[in-house]
Design an enzyme around this catalytic site. Structure first.
Site, PDB file in Angstrom:
ATOM      1  CG  ASN A   1      -1.848   1.327   1.362  1.00  0.00           C
ATOM      2  OD1 ASN A   1      -1.746   2.086   0.557  1.00  0.00           O
ATOM      3  ND2 ASN A   1      -2.547   1.313   2.359  1.00  0.00           N
TER       4      ASN A   1
ATOM      5  CE  LYS B   1      -0.581   2.338   6.473  1.00  0.00           C
ATOM      6  NZ  LYS B   1      -2.098   2.339   6.366  1.00  0.00           N
TER       7      LYS B   1
ATOM      8  NE  ARG C   1      -6.021   1.658  -0.081  1.00  0.00           N
ATOM      9  CZ  ARG C   1      -5.918   2.811   0.556  1.00  0.00           C
ATOM     10  NH1 ARG C   1      -5.017   3.264   0.857  1.00  0.00           N
ATOM     11  NH2 ARG C   1      -7.241   3.586   0.555  1.00  0.00           N
TER      12      ARG C   1
ATOM     13  CG  HIS D   1     -12.906   4.136   3.281  1.00  0.00           C
ATOM     14  ND1 HIS D   1     -13.976   5.136   3.849  1.00  0.00           N
ATOM     15  CD2 HIS D   1     -11.844   4.203   3.630  1.00  0.00           C
ATOM     16  CE1 HIS D   1     -13.328   5.762   4.503  1.00  0.00           C
ATOM     17  NE2 HIS D   1     -11.818   5.489   4.240  1.00  0.00           N
TER      18      HIS D   1
ATOM     19  N   GLY E   1     -13.280   5.915  10.587  1.00  0.00           N
ATOM     20  CA  GLY E   1     -12.037   6.364  11.062  1.00  0.00           C
ATOM     21  C   GLY E   1     -11.780   7.709  10.829  1.00  0.00           C
TER      22      GLY E   1
ATOM     23  NE  ARG F   1     -10.305  13.092   4.462  1.00  0.00           N
ATOM     24  CZ  ARG F   1     -10.316  11.930   4.350  1.00  0.00           C
ATOM     25  NH1 ARG F   1     -11.111  11.375   3.311  1.00  0.00           N
ATOM     26  NH2 ARG F   1      -9.340  11.149   4.626  1.00  0.00           N
TER      27      ARG F   1
ATOM     28  CD  GLU G   1      -8.977  -0.751   3.926  1.00  0.00           C
ATOM     29  OE1 GLU G   1      -9.123  -0.016   3.046  1.00  0.00           O
ATOM     30  OE2 GLU G   1      -8.566  -0.515   5.187  1.00  0.00           O
TER      31      GLU G   1
HETATM   32  P1  AMP Z   1      -8.384   4.903  11.354  1.00  0.00           P
HETATM   33  O1  AMP Z   1      -8.559   5.984  10.386  1.00  0.00           O
HETATM   34  O2  AMP Z   1      -9.258   3.617  10.783  1.00  0.00           O
HETATM   35  O3  AMP Z   1      -7.060   4.265  11.712  1.00  0.00           O
HETATM   36  O4  AMP Z   1      -8.813   5.189  12.689  1.00  0.00           O
HETATM   37  C1  AMP Z   1      -8.435   6.352  13.443  1.00  0.00           C
HETATM   38  C2  AMP Z   1      -9.307   6.955  14.082  1.00  0.00           C
HETATM   39  O5  AMP Z   1     -10.162   6.252  15.306  1.00  0.00           O
HETATM   40  C3  AMP Z   1      -8.706   8.194  14.997  1.00  0.00           C
HETATM   41  O6  AMP Z   1      -9.360   9.575  15.041  1.00  0.00           O
HETATM   42  C4  AMP Z   1      -9.016   7.899  16.374  1.00  0.00           C
HETATM   43  O7  AMP Z   1      -9.248   8.822  17.426  1.00  0.00           O
HETATM   44  C5  AMP Z   1     -10.288   6.923  16.401  1.00  0.00           C
HETATM   45  N1  AMP Z   1     -10.195   5.894  17.414  1.00  0.00           N
HETATM   46  C6  AMP Z   1      -9.405   4.854  17.821  1.00  0.00           C
HETATM   47  N2  AMP Z   1      -9.741   4.298  18.948  1.00  0.00           N
HETATM   48  C7  AMP Z   1     -10.864   4.845  19.418  1.00  0.00           C
HETATM   49  C8  AMP Z   1     -11.537   4.991  20.618  1.00  0.00           C
HETATM   50  N3  AMP Z   1     -11.543   4.062  21.734  1.00  0.00           N
HETATM   51  N4  AMP Z   1     -12.725   5.824  20.798  1.00  0.00           N
HETATM   52  C9  AMP Z   1     -12.746   6.862  19.817  1.00  0.00           C
HETATM   53  N5  AMP Z   1     -12.018   7.015  18.584  1.00  0.00           N
HETATM   54  C10 AMP Z   1     -11.104   6.166  18.636  1.00  0.00           C
END
Ligand code: AMP
Length: 396
Positions: free
Chosen positions: A7, A14, A91, A180, A210, A241, A383
């Protein structure tokens, strides 16, 4: 069969090496700051400590050289010879309307991917650099491209055509593509397994929440709508965003003296929960601030939950019902509080959460009660595994 999943970002790479006979990860890692001071590869062989290689890397090929050496190293390697890599899965972000599924990469495919770069100028060129580097380092090893947009190509025209003059679609390919897709596909297939149902009988709504966030309506295994658009800026409020806003705000701001570039940066990097809260783009920081009484942090989170809920409502309407709602990605997988907040507004779907199950982490699980009319699930996305599965299917 061993599959290397790559990726590539503009300055990062990655990777995961998977043994697909057992679907286990042999090693994974990340090269960061490629072409910048402080370049580093962090390599993690399964069951062993991480190893760090801090050395200058001007190109993705140089990063891959280090990664390949790590994979066959006597101490932290996991294979004896690079010949044990049977295929590579890449990816790839944007497949436009050209790629509606994963594809074996050849010169013609690379040419078509170059044609898609205009639609994802930050991502596709980096993906292509990774593909070329692998061609050089692993000559003759088959490679597969797996596109973030492909899963959404089944959307009907009423979902993907923007009500602009139709020539904008014909001339510039302006339409909703969605992103996604590999994650939405993986979790919807896993949801069907978890429910013991044929995906061909299920109406599912997948919430990938996320730092970037999108929702997809998946009817009988096919995506019929999704919240991101021509770009990943559309739809929900995200870390930085803005998601959907009145498009007239852009010329309004330009009339006030902002340049188009400034507005673009504002919408992509300075908005969302960061922009509203003024605290952080990380939901955990914003939640901590809200709990400490910060009103704007609370508002940023309320907007997020409200948009997830109303998007779910729209997709229930689009599919004339829903059997299951899936939460995935950083926040979707980890925040029981936010899942409960979204579901608390969905009583009309007969949803009842099992509080104990909702508090668990790290496994695919139905978190609604047995008599909940609509099932709610947490499914950790994967993924890389989906990319490796497609690779095996196409070249195995
Ligand atoms: P990702 O882009 O899928 O890696 O997700 C990252 C986001 O998930 C970040 O903004 C984190 O703050 C959020 N996140 C991860 N763990 C938690 C949690 N326990 N509570 C709230 N947000 C979380």
């Amino acid at each position: 069969m061993n599959v290397l999943v790559i990726n590539c970002g503009s300055s990062s790479l990655k990777y995961q090496l998977l043994d697909m006979d057992t679907e286990t990860v042999l090693a994974k890692g990340l090269a960061e700051r490629i072409g910048i001071d402080g370049a580093v590869v962090v390599h993690q062989p399964a069951g062993k400590d991480k190893v760090k290689f801090e050395q200058p890397m001007e190109t993705h090929k140089e990063a891959l050289d280090i990664i390949m050496a790590a994979l066959v190293d006597a101490d932290h390697g996991v294979i004896k010879d690079l010949k044990e890599i049977d295929a590579v899965g890449h990816r790839t972000v944007h497949g436009a309307e050209t790629f509606a599924s994963s594809v074996v990469i050849n010169d013609e495919v690379i040419k078509k991917m170059e044609d898609c770069s205009e639609l994802a100028p930050l991502h596709n060129p980096a993906n292509l650099i990774g593909i070329r580097a692998c061609e050089e380092l692993l000559p003759g090893v088959p490679m597969v491209g797996v596109f973030d947009t492909a899963f959404h190509q089944t959307m009907p025209a009423e979902a993907y055509i923007y009500p602009l003059p139709y020539e904008m679609y014909e001339k510039y390919r302006i339409r909703k593509y969605g992103f996604h897709g590999t994650s939405h596909r993986f979790v919807s297939l896993t949801a069907a397994e978890l429910l013991g149902e044929n995906i061909g009988n299920l109406k599912l709504i997948s919430c990938h929440l996320g730092n970037g966030a999108s929702v997809a309506a998946i009817r009988y295994g096919k995506c019929i709508d999704t919240s991101m658009g021509l770009t990943p800026l559309a739809g929900l409020e995200m870390g930085t965003r803005c998601g959907d806003i009145d498009p007239a705000i852009i010329p309004f701001l330009c009339d006030k003296g902002y340049t188009v570039d400034q507005v673009n940066t504002m919408m992509n990097k300075e908005s969302g929960v960061l922009g509203v809260s003024g605290v952080s783009s990380d939901f955990r920081d914003v939640e901590a601030a809200a709990e400490a009484g910060n009103e704007r942090a609370k508002l940023a989170l309320d907007i997020f939950i409200y948009r997830v809920k109303t998007t779910i409502g729209a997709y229930v309407a689009a599919m004339d019902g829903v059997d299951g709602i899936i939460f995935t990605a950083g926040l979707g997988e980890n925040s029981s509080k936010d899942r409960a907040a979204v579901c608390s507004g969905l009583k009309y779907l007969g949803i009842q959460l099992d509080e104990e199950k909702n508090s668990k982490r790290g496994e695919a699980l139905v978190i609604s009660t047995p008599d909940s009319r609509t099932k709610v699930m947490v499914i950790p996305t994967n993924e890389e595994l989906m990319i490796a599965r497609d690779t095996v299917e196409l070249v195995g």
